[in-house]
Scaffold this motif. Structure first.
Motif, PDB file in Angstrom:
ATOM      1  N   VAL A 117      19.580 -17.644  10.518  1.00 33.57           N
ATOM      2  CA  VAL A 117      19.490 -16.289   9.734  1.00 33.57           C
ATOM      3  C   VAL A 117      20.868 -16.710   8.159  1.00 33.57           C
ATOM      4  O   VAL A 117      20.031 -16.133   6.807  1.00 33.57           O
ATOM      5  N   ALA A 118      21.437 -17.747   8.131  1.00 31.13           N
ATOM      6  CA  ALA A 118      21.729 -17.995   6.432  1.00 31.13           C
ATOM      7  C   ALA A 118      20.451 -18.315   6.321  1.00 31.13           C
ATOM      8  O   ALA A 118      20.985 -18.545   5.123  1.00 31.13           O
ATOM      9  N   LEU A 119      19.483 -18.399   6.379  1.00 28.51           N
ATOM     10  CA  LEU A 119      18.789 -19.569   5.357  1.00 28.51           C
ATOM     11  C   LEU A 119      17.932 -17.848   5.092  1.00 28.51           C
ATOM     12  O   LEU A 119      16.981 -17.469   3.632  1.00 28.51           O
ATOM     13  N   VAL A 120      17.064 -16.477   5.551  1.00 29.85           N
ATOM     14  CA  VAL A 120      17.101 -15.742   5.598  1.00 29.85           C
ATOM     15  C   VAL A 120      17.920 -14.683   5.081  1.00 29.85           C
ATOM     16  O   VAL A 120      17.425 -14.552   3.766  1.00 29.85           O
ATOM     17  N   ALA A 121      19.408 -14.747   4.611  1.00 32.36           N
ATOM     18  CA  ALA A 121      20.362 -14.376   3.748  1.00 32.36           C
ATOM     19  C   ALA A 121      20.406 -14.806   2.969  1.00 32.36           C
ATOM     20  O   ALA A 121      20.202 -13.966   1.888  1.00 32.36           O
ATOM     21  N   GLY A 122      19.901 -15.916   2.672  1.00 29.00           N
ATOM     22  CA  GLY A 122      19.370 -17.068   0.959  1.00 29.00           C
ATOM     23  C   GLY A 122      18.446 -16.453   0.630  1.00 29.00           C
ATOM     24  O   GLY A 122      18.295 -15.696  -0.545  1.00 29.00           O
ATOM     25  N   ILE A 123      17.337 -16.150   1.083  1.00 27.36           N
ATOM     26  CA  ILE A 123      15.968 -15.835   0.997  1.00 27.36           C
ATOM     27  C   ILE A 123      16.318 -14.278   0.475  1.00 27.36           C
ATOM     28  O   ILE A 123      16.046 -13.994  -1.270  1.00 27.36           O
ATOM     29  N   ILE A 124      17.069 -13.938   0.845  1.00 27.11           N
ATOM     30  CA  ILE A 124      17.082 -12.486   0.276  1.00 27.11           C
ATOM     31  C   ILE A 124      17.707 -12.353  -0.700  1.00 27.11           C
ATOM     32  O   ILE A 124      17.540 -11.371  -1.910  1.00 27.11           O
ATOM     33  N   LEU A 125      19.629 -13.000  -0.528  1.00 23.27           N
ATOM     34  CA  LEU A 125      20.514 -13.211  -1.391  1.00 23.27           C
ATOM     35  C   LEU A 125      19.206 -13.717  -3.061  1.00 23.27           C
ATOM     36  O   LEU A 125      19.637 -12.938  -4.361  1.00 23.27           O
ATOM     37  N   PHE A 126      19.297 -14.660  -2.585  1.00 29.66           N
ATOM     38  CA  PHE A 126      18.084 -15.275  -4.204  1.00 29.66           C
ATOM     39  C   PHE A 126      16.808 -14.156  -4.706  1.00 29.66           C
ATOM     40  O   PHE A 126      16.789 -15.106  -5.779  1.00 29.66           O
ATOM     41  N   ALA A 127      16.607 -14.539  -3.673  1.00 32.31           N
ATOM     42  CA  ALA A 127      15.023 -14.161  -4.251  1.00 32.31           C
ATOM     43  C   ALA A 127      14.766 -12.236  -4.376  1.00 32.31           C
ATOM     44  O   ALA A 127      14.755 -11.916  -5.728  1.00 32.31           O
ATOM     45  N   ALA A 128      15.018 -11.670  -3.599  1.00 32.92           N
ATOM     46  CA  ALA A 128      15.129  -9.649  -3.293  1.00 32.92           C
ATOM     47  C   ALA A 128      16.082  -9.387  -4.300  1.00 32.92           C
ATOM     48  O   ALA A 128      15.681  -8.166  -4.910  1.00 32.92           O
ATOM     49  N   LEU A 129      17.276  -9.726  -4.392  1.00 33.68           N
ATOM     50  CA  LEU A 129      18.467  -9.577  -5.169  1.00 33.68           C
ATOM     51  C   LEU A 129      18.703  -9.070  -6.287  1.00 33.68           C
ATOM     52  O   LEU A 129      19.177  -8.838  -6.474  1.00 33.68           O
ATOM     53  N   PRO A 130      18.006 -10.219  -6.482  1.00 34.18           N
ATOM     54  CA  PRO A 130      18.068 -10.424  -8.668  1.00 34.18           C
ATOM     55  C   PRO A 130      16.693  -9.158  -8.539  1.00 34.18           C
ATOM     56  O   PRO A 130      16.898  -8.498  -9.536  1.00 34.18           O
ATOM     57  N   ALA A 131      15.774  -8.939  -7.989  1.00 44.56           N
ATOM     58  CA  ALA A 131      14.823  -7.995  -8.298  1.00 44.56           C
ATOM     59  C   ALA A 131      15.318  -6.879  -7.682  1.00 44.56           C
ATOM     60  O   ALA A 131      14.642  -5.603  -9.030  1.00 44.56           O
ATOM     61  N   VAL A 132      15.397  -6.083  -7.289  1.00 43.56           N
ATOM     62  CA  VAL A 132      15.926  -4.964  -6.890  1.00 43.56           C
ATOM     63  C   VAL A 132      16.943  -4.518  -8.250  1.00 43.56           C
ATOM     64  O   VAL A 132      17.010  -2.981  -8.709  1.00 43.56           O
ATOM     65  N   ILE A 133      18.317  -5.574  -8.493  1.00 39.64           N
ATOM     66  CA  ILE A 133      19.499  -5.049  -9.255  1.00 39.64           C
ATOM     67  C   ILE A 133      17.839  -5.009 -10.636  1.00 39.64           C
ATOM     68  O   ILE A 133      18.702  -4.278 -11.984  1.00 39.64           O
ATOM     69  N   ASN A 134      17.307  -5.940 -10.979  1.00 42.20           N
ATOM     70  CA  ASN A 134      16.257  -5.904 -12.128  1.00 42.20           C
ATOM     71  C   ASN A 134      16.033  -4.699 -12.358  1.00 42.20           C
ATOM     72  O   ASN A 134      15.675  -3.605 -13.650  1.00 42.20           O
ATOM     73  N   HIS A 135      15.031  -4.047 -10.952  1.00 47.42           N
ATOM     74  CA  HIS A 135      14.776  -2.643 -11.260  1.00 47.42           C
ATOM     75  C   HIS A 135      15.350  -1.553 -11.427  1.00 47.42           C
ATOM     76  O   HIS A 135      15.488  -0.363 -11.808  1.00 47.42           O
ATOM     77  N   ILE A 136      17.438  -1.730 -10.329  1.00 45.51           N
ATOM     78  CA  ILE A 136      18.116  -0.584 -11.246  1.00 45.51           C
ATOM     79  C   ILE A 136      18.254  -0.686 -12.614  1.00 45.51           C
ATOM     80  O   ILE A 136      18.095   0.764 -13.294  1.00 45.51           O
ATOM     81  N   ARG A 137      18.565  -1.679 -13.270  1.00 43.82           N
ATOM     82  CA  ARG A 137      18.220  -1.837 -14.542  1.00 43.82           C
ATOM     83  C   ARG A 137      17.332  -1.668 -15.563  1.00 43.82           C
ATOM     84  O   ARG A 137      18.212  -0.732 -16.524  1.00 43.82           O
ATOM     85  N   ASN A 138      16.817  -1.166 -15.568  1.00 41.50           N
ATOM     86  CA  ASN A 138      15.522  -1.553 -16.348  1.00 41.50           C
ATOM     87  C   ASN A 138      14.243  -0.455 -15.443  1.00 41.50           C
ATOM     88  O   ASN A 138      13.424  -1.936 -14.823  1.00 41.50           O
ATOM     89  N   PRO A 139      14.628   0.262 -15.366  1.00 34.50           N
ATOM     90  CA  PRO A 139      13.336   0.922 -14.265  1.00 34.50           C
ATOM     91  C   PRO A 139      12.368   1.787 -15.269  1.00 34.50           C
ATOM     92  O   PRO A 139      11.436   1.343 -16.094  1.00 34.50           O
ATOM     93  N   PRO A 140      10.746   1.212 -14.319  1.00 34.46           N
ATOM     94  CA  PRO A 140       9.771   0.884 -14.773  1.00 34.46           C
ATOM     95  C   PRO A 140       9.482   2.864 -16.050  1.00 34.46           C
ATOM     96  O   PRO A 140      10.007   3.754 -15.730  1.00 34.46           O
ATOM     97  N   ILE A 141       8.825   2.242 -17.363  1.00 31.22           N
ATOM     98  CA  ILE A 141       8.375   3.792 -17.816  1.00 31.22           C
ATOM     99  C   ILE A 141       7.734   3.979 -17.680  1.00 31.22           C
ATOM    100  O   ILE A 141       5.794   3.780 -17.567  1.00 31.22           O
ATOM    101  N   GLY A 142       6.806   5.263 -17.840  1.00 28.02           N
ATOM    102  CA  GLY A 142       6.284   6.003 -17.999  1.00 28.02           C
ATOM    103  C   GLY A 142       6.073   5.961 -16.443  1.00 28.02           C
ATOM    104  O   GLY A 142       4.606   6.466 -16.212  1.00 28.02           O
TER     105      GLY A 142
END
Length: 158
Positions: A117-142
């Motif tokens: 469970v900790a490994l899955v949570a770590g994967i989500i925190l260190f892989a998916a979370l930065p991608a989601v935050i980056n997508h919120i800060r810089n939404p796709p253009i066009g």
């Protein structure tokens, strides 16, 4: 004898054991085991009076042991004892007492579950979370259906 070894009495008569893992055991020496509720129960070789036999508490689980009882057999409770400690099973018309030998599985199996469970949570925190935050800060253009933004983030006049 070479090397100072002495012969052991009866060594010539030694034959493989009929029960795997025990030396000189016969099939009658094999203790019956019962698997119920994820725990292994060992035959206590004690008869229980009919007055102490309780209601059916469940069925046996598949048991891969050499002398294990087959699965889907009715297991009864022992009056005055929790089913996690003692159960009764009828063998050849005799109420046989089985005592819990503990949970089956490997050591630290609960710890391994939490580590997964900790490994899955770590994967989500260190892989998916930065991608989601980056997508919120810089939404796709066009994005289709919406106007293009200029470098200041404003909609240019038509």
């Amino acid at each position: 004898m070479p090397g100072g070894l002495l012969p052991v009495a009866g060594m010539a008569d030694a034959s493989p054991s009929p029960v795997i893992g025990t030396v000189g055991a016969t099939p009658s020496d094999c203790f019956k085991t019962l698997k119920f509720g994820g725990s292994l129960y060992l035959d206590a070789d004690v008869a229980v009076p009919q007055a102490e036999v309780g209601d059916v508490v469940g069925e046996t689980d598949p048991n891969p042991a050499t002398c294990g009882l087959p699965d889907r057999l009715s297991v009864r409770g022992h009056t005055g004892h929790p089913a996690s400690e003692e159960v009764v099973y009828v063998i050849d018309g005799r109420n046989e007492l089985f005592r819990s030998g503990g949970s089956t599985g490997y050591p630290y199996q609960d710890l391994v579950r939490w580590l997964v469970v900790a490994l899955v949570a770590g994967i989500i925190l260190f892989a998916a979370l930065p991608a989601v935050i980056n997508h919120i800060r810089n939404p796709p253009i066009g994005v289709e259906g919406e106007p293009d933004y200029d470098e200041r983030g404003e909609v240019p006049p038509n």
